[in-house]
Design a protein around this motif. Structure first.
Motif, mmCIF file in Angstrom:
data_model
loop_
_atom_site.group_PDB
_atom_site.id
_atom_site.type_symbol
_atom_site.label_atom_id
_atom_site.label_comp_id
_atom_site.label_asym_id
_atom_site.label_seq_id
_atom_site.Cartn_x
_atom_site.Cartn_y
_atom_site.Cartn_z
ATOM 1 N N THR A 101 37.485 39.297 40.874
ATOM 2 C CA THR A 101 38.274 40.577 40.239
ATOM 3 C C THR A 101 38.725 39.978 38.923
ATOM 4 N N LEU A 102 39.544 38.801 38.940
ATOM 5 C CA LEU A 102 39.903 38.539 37.587
ATOM 6 C C LEU A 102 38.784 38.243 36.486
ATOM 7 N N LEU B 32 39.945 37.544 44.543
ATOM 8 C CA LEU B 32 40.817 37.504 43.513
ATOM 9 C C LEU B 32 40.244 37.079 42.237
ATOM 10 N N ALA C 158 44.352 42.656 41.474
ATOM 11 C CA ALA C 158 44.818 41.107 41.985
ATOM 12 C C ALA C 158 45.750 40.858 42.668
ATOM 13 N N ILE D 197 43.337 45.657 36.482
ATOM 14 C CA ILE D 197 42.517 44.554 37.320
ATOM 15 C C ILE D 197 44.017 43.725 37.641
ATOM 16 N N GLU D 198 45.099 43.736 36.878
ATOM 17 C CA GLU D 198 46.114 42.892 37.318
ATOM 18 C C GLU D 198 46.933 43.409 38.459
ATOM 19 N N ALA E 24 47.798 35.747 36.819
ATOM 20 C CA ALA E 24 47.037 36.946 36.357
ATOM 21 C C ALA E 24 47.362 37.412 35.038
ATOM 22 N N THR F 120 45.498 42.229 46.098
ATOM 23 C CA THR F 120 44.690 41.351 46.850
ATOM 24 C C THR F 120 45.491 40.114 47.137
#
Length: 203
Positions: free
Chosen positions: A163-164, A160, A191, A187-188, A89, A194
């Motif tokens: 999202t990334l 995941l 992630a 976002i990290e 990530a 999740t």
């Protein structure tokens, strides 16, 4: 003049790599054959010796790009069984967010073009994406508390990756560096929540 099989394979590999960079940077519509051959350092004849058309080169570049991402996940999982997701990530939202667009990840860069591509290209994309999802899922911790209504590891792998990929897309699109970094940070965290089955309070 005849070239060896090894030379032909090296040329093909170079053309695929160059095509991937051009397509990621210019998009499918913006990348002409001349740009592809110039980037690869080959003639038009050499290009068509490896690919029948621009769409075939695009399809191959997409598959190779996603396969590269999949292999990176597998390598991280093998070398860092517990901390691979954090490393992945951070790298994805760090270097892959700020590098030249030509070196960016295929997933956010070329998926929009795949949506508009022919069925064969979409089928090829689908096949490798399924493998990527499965390999990401295999590296996520099992939710032993999950029941039939809870998300599976495959579900979380999809969330995941989406999202990334979506996060990088937004972060690259904005003109404000501070906002781009903030998006990446948010976002990290999401992630990792999740992927690791942690709540924000547990982080």
């Amino acid at each position: 003049m005849r070239y060896s099989a090894e030379h032909k394979q090296e040329t093909r590999t170079r053309v695929i790599a160059a095509a991937g960079q051009v397509f990621r940077k210019e998009g499918y519509g913006g990348a002409g054959i001349d740009a592809l051959t110039k980037a690869a350092g080959v003639t038009n004849g050499a290009f068509y010796g490896h690919f029948k058309s621009k769409i075939e080169a695009f399809r191959t570049a997409v598959v190779e790009g996603l396969e590269e991402l999949r292999q990176a996940v597998l390598t991280l999982r093998e070398n860092q069984s517990k901390g691979w997701l954090q490393t992945f990530a951070s790298y994805y939202l760090g270097y892959k967010r700020t590098c030249d667009l030509g070196d960016s990840c295929t997933l956010p860069s070329l998926s929009p073009d795949v949506m508009r591509a022919d069925e064969e290209t979409r089928d090829a994309y689908t096949a490798v994406l399924k493998k990527l999802i499965a390999d990401v899922a295999a590296g996520l911790p099992e939710d032993k508390k999950a029941d039939a209504n809870e998300t599976t590891a495959e579900d979380r792998a999809i969330i995941l990756l989406a999202t990334l990929s979506g996060g990088v897309t937004l972060a690259r699109a904005v003109s404000d560096p501070a906002l781009s970094s903030h998006i990446a940070e948010v976002i990290e965290r999401a992630a990792l929540v999740t992927g690791n089955l942690a709540s924000p309070q547990d982080e």
